[in-house]
Write a protein that holds these residues in place. Structure first.
Motif, PDB file in Angstrom:
ATOM      1  N   HIS A  14    -140.331  64.927 125.150  1.00  0.00           N
ATOM      2  CA  HIS A  14    -140.477  66.342 124.823  1.00  0.00           C
ATOM      3  C   HIS A  14    -141.451  67.007 125.795  1.00  0.00           C
ATOM      4  N   GLY A  15    -141.032  68.151 126.338  1.00  0.00           N
ATOM      5  CA  GLY A  15    -141.879  68.886 127.271  1.00  0.00           C
ATOM      6  C   GLY A  15    -141.506  68.681 128.724  1.00  0.00           C
ATOM      7  N   THR A  16    -140.539  67.789 128.995  1.00  0.00           N
ATOM      8  CA  THR A  16    -140.088  67.592 130.384  1.00  0.00           C
ATOM      9  C   THR A  16    -138.817  68.386 130.658  1.00  0.00           C
ATOM     10  N   VAL A  17    -137.818  68.251 129.797  1.00  0.00           N
ATOM     11  CA  VAL A  17    -136.620  69.095 129.808  1.00  0.00           C
ATOM     12  C   VAL A  17    -136.315  69.459 128.368  1.00  0.00           C
ATOM     13  N   SER A  52    -133.458  76.760 126.579  1.00  0.00           N
ATOM     14  CA  SER A  52    -133.612  76.334 127.977  1.00  0.00           C
ATOM     15  C   SER A  52    -135.051  75.909 128.299  1.00  0.00           C
ATOM     16  N   ASP A  53    -135.966  76.146 127.367  1.00  0.00           N
ATOM     17  CA  ASP A  53    -137.384  75.833 127.577  1.00  0.00           C
ATOM     18  C   ASP A  53    -137.631  74.345 127.325  1.00  0.00           C
ATOM     19  N   PRO A  54    -138.409  73.674 128.165  1.00  0.00           N
ATOM     20  CA  PRO A  54    -138.724  72.258 127.927  1.00  0.00           C
ATOM     21  C   PRO A  54    -139.425  71.990 126.601  1.00  0.00           C
ATOM     22  N   HIS A  55    -140.022  73.020 126.009  1.00  0.00           N
ATOM     23  CA  HIS A  55    -140.735  72.841 124.738  1.00  0.00           C
ATOM     24  C   HIS A  55    -139.927  73.362 123.544  1.00  0.00           C
ATOM     25  N   PHE A  56    -138.619  73.494 123.740  1.00  0.00           N
ATOM     26  CA  PHE A  56    -137.751  73.986 122.669  1.00  0.00           C
ATOM     27  C   PHE A  56    -137.616  72.992 121.524  1.00  0.00           C
ATOM     28  N   SER A  57    -137.567  73.526 120.310  1.00  0.00           N
ATOM     29  CA  SER A  57    -137.107  72.800 119.121  1.00  0.00           C
ATOM     30  C   SER A  57    -136.513  73.820 118.154  1.00  0.00           C
ATOM     31  N   LEU A  58    -135.638  73.364 117.295  1.00  0.00           N
ATOM     32  CA  LEU A  58    -135.184  74.185 116.193  1.00  0.00           C
ATOM     33  C   LEU A  58    -136.302  74.310 115.171  1.00  0.00           C
TER      34      LEU A  58
END
Length: 239
Positions: free
Chosen positions: A199-202, A123-129
């Protein structure tokens, strides 16, 4: 040592390469990776099954570790599945996240710590696998995708290293390349992708499956703990 797979000469992989080469295919990054022979292919049986997860995971680990040693641009791992599975967009999204959760669990079990440069919370805008200590962005394709650029004859998962995006930004190339891809996608589809976001917005998790989702969408994957609790047998990034 985990063994990797090379299915680059599989008929399905060759057809996917032709799909990328098509003049209308919008992603110029994928075209560059293919031209440089830096796309790795693994062909599995069925997206709905965990059968091939143990074959897929070592290839993610190998790509992450080789990139950490030599961060050259435009490398991807493409997982193709032989069974069509007749999934609609919602069904494909569900199965995509089942496979990504299973692969993430294997990364934990092997003692691999998530990339600290990104969030592990979907749910974090800075998420990645993360796999092998490197962050990844995933692109899903399947026969019933609403976006033409995501519509391939069989289900596919494309794993791209996030570090490559940062390299492009540092070189001042990212914005131009992104604009080119967006323009080409609009030319192919007739409209902009409503799920596209920087990346970093949603959270980028919303973009993985290619399905258009609303503001109330919740990722089926619960994320990972920041500290891995696996057996640590492999350790580090293979340096």
């Amino acid at each position: 040592m985990l063994s990797t797979t090379n299915d680059n000469d599989h008929p399905l992989a060759l057809r996917f390469a032709d799909f990328i080469r098509d003049v209308d295919f919008p992603c110029v990054g994928a075209k560059s990776a293919l031209a440089k022979q830096q796309i790795r292919f693994v062909v599995g049986r069925d997206l709905r099954s965990a059968w091939d997860d143990l074959r897929i995971y070592p290839n993610l680990l190998d790509l992450a570790w080789s990139y950490a040693r030599e961060p050259s641009l435009f490398q991807s791992l493409v997982i193709l599945f032989e069974e069509d599975s007749d999934l609609d967009e919602a069904g494909f999204e569900r199965c995509l996240w089942e496979r990504l959760a299973s692969l993430s669990n294997k990364d934990d079990w092997h003692g691999q710590t998530p990339d600290p440069r990104v969030s592990t919370d979907p749910s974090d805008p800075h998420f990645s696998l993360s796999f092998g200590g490197e962050a990844f962005f995933v692109v899903g394709l399947h026969p019933r995708a609403s976006r033409p650029a995501r519509r391939f004859e069989r289900p596919a998962l494309v794993f791209n290293l996030h570090g490559q995006f940062e390299q492009l930004r540092a070189a001042g190339m990212y914005d131009k390349m992104r604009s080119t891809i967006i323009a080409r996608d609009i030319a192919l589809s007739g409209e902009a992708n409503p799920m596209l976001a920087a990346h970093g917005t949603v959270s980028e998790a919303r973009q993985y499956s290619g399905r258009a989702v609303g503001d109330d969408w919740r990722c089926p994957f619960s994320g990972r703990a920041v500290a891995s609790v696996g057996n640590g047998a492999l350790g580090g990034r293979g340096d």
